[in-house]
Design a protein around this motif. Structure first.
Motif, PDB file in Angstrom:
ATOM      1  N   HIS A 350       0.815  -1.213   0.000  1.00  0.00           N
ATOM      2  CA  HIS A 350       0.000   0.000   0.000  1.00  0.00           C
ATOM      3  C   HIS A 350       0.850   1.265   0.000  1.00  0.00           C
ATOM      4  N   LEU A 351       1.976   1.232   0.704  1.00  0.00           N
ATOM      5  CA  LEU A 351       2.826   2.424   0.749  1.00  0.00           C
ATOM      6  C   LEU A 351       3.367   2.761  -0.635  1.00  0.00           C
ATOM      7  N   TRP A 352       3.749   1.724  -1.395  1.00  0.00           N
ATOM      8  CA  TRP A 352       4.250   1.975  -2.750  1.00  0.00           C
ATOM      9  C   TRP A 352       3.124   2.458  -3.662  1.00  0.00           C
ATOM     10  N   ILE A 353       1.925   1.907  -3.451  1.00  0.00           N
ATOM     11  CA  ILE A 353       0.783   2.336  -4.267  1.00  0.00           C
ATOM     12  C   ILE A 353       0.461   3.803  -4.002  1.00  0.00           C
ATOM     13  N   SER A 354       0.766   4.273  -2.774  1.00  0.00           N
ATOM     14  CA  SER A 354       0.452   5.666  -2.437  1.00  0.00           C
ATOM     15  C   SER A 354       1.271   6.663  -3.255  1.00  0.00           C
ATOM     16  N   LEU A 355       2.438   6.242  -3.762  1.00  0.00           N
ATOM     17  CA  LEU A 355       3.307   7.173  -4.487  1.00  0.00           C
ATOM     18  C   LEU A 355       2.637   7.746  -5.738  1.00  0.00           C
ATOM     19  N   PRO A 356       2.047   6.900  -6.631  1.00  0.00           N
ATOM     20  CA  PRO A 356       1.353   7.515  -7.786  1.00  0.00           C
ATOM     21  C   PRO A 356       0.161   8.365  -7.378  1.00  0.00           C
ATOM     22  N   PHE A 357      -0.533   7.997  -6.283  1.00  0.00           N
ATOM     23  CA  PHE A 357      -1.656   8.821  -5.823  1.00  0.00           C
ATOM     24  C   PHE A 357      -1.160  10.196  -5.356  1.00  0.00           C
ATOM     25  N   CYS A 358      -0.055  10.207  -4.597  1.00  0.00           N
ATOM     26  CA  CYS A 358       0.517  11.491  -4.169  1.00  0.00           C
ATOM     27  C   CYS A 358       0.928  12.320  -5.383  1.00  0.00           C
ATOM     28  N   PHE A 359       1.530  11.651  -6.365  1.00  0.00           N
ATOM     29  CA  PHE A 359       1.968  12.335  -7.580  1.00  0.00           C
ATOM     30  C   PHE A 359       0.772  12.935  -8.320  1.00  0.00           C
ATOM     31  N   MET A 360      -0.300  12.153  -8.460  1.00  0.00           N
ATOM     32  CA  MET A 360      -1.507  12.641  -9.132  1.00  0.00           C
ATOM     33  C   MET A 360      -2.139  13.795  -8.356  1.00  0.00           C
ATOM     34  N   TYR A 361      -2.158  13.676  -7.046  1.00  0.00           N
ATOM     35  CA  TYR A 361      -2.735  14.717  -6.188  1.00  0.00           C
ATOM     36  C   TYR A 361      -1.988  16.034  -6.368  1.00  0.00           C
ATOM     37  N   VAL A 362      -0.661  15.971  -6.333  1.00  0.00           N
ATOM     38  CA  VAL A 362       0.150  17.191  -6.465  1.00  0.00           C
ATOM     39  C   VAL A 362      -0.050  17.815  -7.842  1.00  0.00           C
ATOM     40  N   LEU A 389     -13.372  27.699 -18.358  1.00  0.00           N
ATOM     41  CA  LEU A 389     -12.253  26.828 -17.988  1.00  0.00           C
ATOM     42  C   LEU A 389     -11.882  27.009 -16.521  1.00  0.00           C
ATOM     43  N   SER A 390     -11.942  28.234 -16.021  1.00  0.00           N
ATOM     44  CA  SER A 390     -11.652  28.463 -14.603  1.00  0.00           C
ATOM     45  C   SER A 390     -12.709  27.803 -13.719  1.00  0.00           C
ATOM     46  N   MET A 391     -13.987  27.789 -14.170  1.00  0.00           N
ATOM     47  CA  MET A 391     -15.033  27.068 -13.428  1.00  0.00           C
ATOM     48  C   MET A 391     -14.711  25.578 -13.373  1.00  0.00           C
ATOM     49  N   LEU A 392     -14.263  25.028 -14.501  1.00  0.00           N
ATOM     50  CA  LEU A 392     -13.894  23.611 -14.542  1.00  0.00           C
ATOM     51  C   LEU A 392     -12.726  23.333 -13.597  1.00  0.00           C
ATOM     52  N   ALA A 393     -11.752  24.241 -13.555  1.00  0.00           N
ATOM     53  CA  ALA A 393     -10.593  24.061 -12.668  1.00  0.00           C
ATOM     54  C   ALA A 393     -11.003  24.092 -11.201  1.00  0.00           C
ATOM     55  N   VAL A 394     -11.966  24.954 -10.844  1.00  0.00           N
ATOM     56  CA  VAL A 394     -12.440  25.025  -9.452  1.00  0.00           C
ATOM     57  C   VAL A 394     -13.113  23.715  -9.051  1.00  0.00           C
ATOM     58  N   THR A 395     -13.957  23.165  -9.926  1.00  0.00           N
ATOM     59  CA  THR A 395     -14.618  21.892  -9.593  1.00  0.00           C
ATOM     60  C   THR A 395     -13.601  20.758  -9.502  1.00  0.00           C
ATOM     61  N   ASP A 396     -12.601  20.767 -10.375  1.00  0.00           N
ATOM     62  CA  ASP A 396     -11.567  19.725 -10.306  1.00  0.00           C
ATOM     63  C   ASP A 396     -10.746  19.833  -9.029  1.00  0.00           C
ATOM     64  N   LEU A 397     -10.438  21.063  -8.609  1.00  0.00           N
ATOM     65  CA  LEU A 397      -9.747  21.249  -7.326  1.00  0.00           C
ATOM     66  C   LEU A 397     -10.595  20.706  -6.186  1.00  0.00           C
ATOM     67  N   GLY A 398     -11.890  21.013  -6.212  1.00  0.00           N
ATOM     68  CA  GLY A 398     -12.793  20.526  -5.163  1.00  0.00           C
ATOM     69  C   GLY A 398     -12.842  19.014  -5.112  1.00  0.00           C
ATOM     70  N   LEU A 399     -12.911  18.357  -6.283  1.00  0.00           N
ATOM     71  CA  LEU A 399     -12.937  16.890  -6.325  1.00  0.00           C
ATOM     72  C   LEU A 399     -11.662  16.298  -5.741  1.00  0.00           C
ATOM     73  N   SER A 400     -10.511  16.872  -6.099  1.00  0.00           N
ATOM     74  CA  SER A 400      -9.236  16.369  -5.560  1.00  0.00           C
ATOM     75  C   SER A 400      -9.186  16.499  -4.043  1.00  0.00           C
ATOM     76  N   ILE A 401      -9.620  17.657  -3.549  1.00  0.00           N
ATOM     77  CA  ILE A 401      -9.586  17.899  -2.102  1.00  0.00           C
ATOM     78  C   ILE A 401     -10.587  16.999  -1.370  1.00  0.00           C
ATOM     79  N   ALA A 402     -11.720  16.689  -2.005  1.00  0.00           N
ATOM     80  CA  ALA A 402     -12.751  15.856  -1.367  1.00  0.00           C
ATOM     81  C   ALA A 402     -12.352  14.389  -1.297  1.00  0.00           C
ATOM     82  N   ILE A 403     -11.576  13.925  -2.283  1.00  0.00           N
ATOM     83  CA  ILE A 403     -11.308  12.487  -2.409  1.00  0.00           C
ATOM     84  C   ILE A 403      -9.979  12.079  -1.791  1.00  0.00           C
TER      85      ILE A 403
END
Length: 635
Positions: A350-362, A389-403
């Motif tokens: 699981h720790l190794w799997i977390s690396l791509p998730f951290c990368f995607m999150y950043v 496009l800025s509206m789309l970016a705000v929703t994408d930021l929200g999804l990342s922060i929520a998940i």
């Protein structure tokens, strides 16, 4: 301040620099710096407190970790005051003596930290290569002598730096390019020959960063050589697993340090903003992240921290019962806690799997934040297409922060528990933001249709007031449709297995655990999907039918191709969003015999890939946006 040519004049005061051109936002910029300062001080202090008070942690590895925490504390205390002075009080002035003192402590502590990282690499090598003699080789007196050598080495190498700078006259511009003093920055302002300083500065870098990083690399070569002789793959993996924290810390320290040194010496044409940002990463991120990395990875340290700060039994939080809880058939019992799921059967990695998730999150957070920053600060991008496009970016930021918090909680901390209320809150925000993103994609399709069908009236139709109303309708629509989902789930009793099939909460996933009749929830959930995904995707399809009809009426093939080319980014975003979303909905409702792993992977694609890829797609495809990004970060 312009350059001064009178060589008899020497500045007694230097001016530190924040982020040029963003002086109006300095107060807001100070907020993340204050947060980083607090986390760094508290995190490293907690590490020291836990190691000092717990006798079971008085081992070589933890003693070296306490040395690292001390140097990180010193770096934070040395650098942050002048940084916050600029952003909070607009206090830019620093005297020559104060500047020389600060740069001495910064470079001394960096040199000491590099030495400590080398000692930690040696510690890992001894622990893996000769575990039986580990305690007899790394005795407390020997460790104390090693620590003393690190300090003396730092003083011996760094002490000449301020003395070499003190002898100069400073007659050039007195403005430093960072909000703290660095040797290479002050040296450039001297009006004398700086050859000796430059050579000694390069020598000190090679002697500390160059030599230490080389020896750490050789240590890991020998560690890998030793590990490969281990017969059992599990033992091999366990041995390497003890090095993960140290490897992360090494990368966090050396990559920005080497990058900044290269830019200062050879990157004269590099962006000034890039130098400033890399300087912050170089100085603040290791102090911030080191205690977090070790607290996440080291189960003993994590257990002691939980025991000190959380007044619950350790068996409840860390015991195996939370990971192997069987279904409960007593219908009178209702779970107050659900268990989230990572990738079943892969708990060991699981720790190794977390690396791509951290990368995607950043990448997701940084990418969407950059899009918002560029659009906000560049008036030429205040057009309908970029506002959508800025509206789309705000929703994408929200999804990342929520998940991401619950996802990383599982893979990094093995923290699977989530309360019913927290679960319902998370699923509301996930479904609300997905509904809003679907609405924004529909608005973007309408925007492309107007731009191609009636370009002369484009600006008069899509005015700022009308766009604001459209955005408000998207938000209100999402709230109105998704808000009942949490209430419909709240009324249930949950008496089945309390294990969810994802690392986050979804309506259809929680609904299946109820022991009551879920017909109403199922019908309403299906209605929501048809109203959001079904209706929006149909309207987007019709928009493109009308766009094609308009484009085909254009006589010129080149004009036809140019018109369609403006829609490519939006089409990619639509496919990235709707394809996995529709597939996951079908599997949840009709694919009872489908693989759980397929559901988990498709769930991650549905929620993580659009926020990750949307800023990349638009940055690559839109030449105007790409040009602005390049202009900001690269000269």
């Amino acid at each position: 301040m312009s350059a001064v040519n009178d060589t008899k004049f020497s500045f007694a005061v230097f001016l530190l620099t924040g982020i040029p051109g963003q002086e109006d936002f300095h107060l807001w910029i100070s907020i993340p710096f204050c947060l980083m300062y607090v986390i760094s001080i508290v995190g490293n202090s907690v590490i020291l407190f836990i190691i000092k008070t717990d006798q079971s942690l008085h081992e070589p590895m933890y003693i070296f970790l306490s040395m690292l925490a001390v140097t990180d504390l010193g770096l934070s205390i040395t650098a942050i005051p002048t940084i916050l002075g600029i952003y909070l009080f607009n206090s830019r002035e620093i005297s020559l003596d104060a500047c020389l003192s600060q740069l001495f402590f910064i470079h001394f502590l960096q040199c000491t930290e590099s030495s400590v990282l080398l000692l930690m690499a040696f510690d890992r090598f001894i622990a893996i290569h000769d575990p039986l003699r580990y305690a007899s080789i790394l005795t407390p007196p020997r460790i104390a002598k090693m620590g003393l050598v690190c300090v003396l080495r730092g003083v011996a190498v760094i002490f000449p730096l301020p003395l070499l700078l003190k002898r100069f006259q400073y007659c050039r511009a007195n403005v430093l390019s960072h909000c703290y003093c660095l040797y290479q920055e002050v040296m450039k302002l001297a009006c004398s020959d700086i050859t000796v300083n430059s050579i000694y500065g390069l020598f000190s870098k090679l002697l500390t960063i160059g030599l230490d990083s080389l020896l750490i690399f050789l240590s890991y070569v020998m560690i890998i050589k030793t590990v490969l002789t281990v017969a059992s793959p599990m033992e091999c993996l366990r041995a390497l697993n003890t090095c993960v924290s140290h490897l992360c810390v090494v990368l966090l320290f050396y990559i920005p340090d080497i990058g900044l040194s290269v830019i200062h010496r050879f990157g004269n044409s590099s962006s000034h903003l890039l130098q400033i940002l890399l300087g912050y990463v170089y100085l603040l991120v290791p102090s911030l992240m080191n205690p977090i990395v070790y607290s996440m990875k080291n189960k003993y340290l994590r257990g002691r921290i939980i025991r000190v700060f959380i007044k619950k039994k350790i068996s409840i939080l860390l015991g195996p019962s939370q990971y192997n809880m069987s279904p409960v058939n007593d219908t009178k019992f209702s779970f107050a806690v659900f268990l989230l799921t990572g990738i079943p059967g892969q708990e060991a990695i699981h720790l190794w799997i977390s690396l791509p998730f951290c990368f995607m999150y950043v990448i997701s957070i940084v990418g969407n934040s950059v899009i918002l920053f560029i659009i906000k600060t560049d008036p030429s991008l205040h057009e309908p297409m970029y506002i959508f496009l800025s509206m789309l970016a705000v929703t994408d930021l929200g999804l990342s922060i929520a998940i991401m918090p619950t996802t990383l909680g599982i893979y990094l901390f093995k923290s699977r528990e989530i309360s019913l209320d927290a679960c319902l809150s998370q699923l509301f925000f996930i479904h609300f933001l997905q509904c809003t993103e679907s609405s924004v994609l529909l608005l973007m399709a309408f925007d492309r249709f107007i731009a191609i069908r009636d370009p002369l009236r484009y600006a008069s139709i899509l005015t700022l007031q009308r766009i604001a109303k459209m955005g408000l309708v998207c938000v209100l629509r999402g709230v109105a449709i998704v808000f009942p989902l949490s209430f419909l789930l709240k009324r249930f009793r949950y008496c089945r297995a309390n294990v969810l099939s994802h690392s986050y909460c979804l309506h259809q996933d929680v609904m299946k655990l109820a022991c009551s009749d879920i017909t109403v929830n199922s019908i309403y959930g299906l209605f929501v999907k048809f109203l959001i995904v079904g209706l929006d995707s149909l309207l987007i399809f019709l928009s493109y039918v009308m766009i094609l009809k308009t484009v085909l009426s254009i006589a010129s093939y080149a004009e036809c191709l140019r018109a369609l080319n403006t829609c490519v980014s939006h089409l990619c975003a639509v496919l990235l969003f709707y394809t996995p979303e529709i597939s996951l909905s079908v599997i949840h409702r009709f694919g009872k015999g489908s693989s759980p792993l397929l559901q988990i992977l498709l769930g991650y694609i549905t929620l993580l890939v659009p926020p990750l890829m949307n800023p990349i797609v638009y940055s690559v495809k839109s030449k105007h946006l790409r040009a602005r990004i390049i202009r900001v970060f690269f000269k």
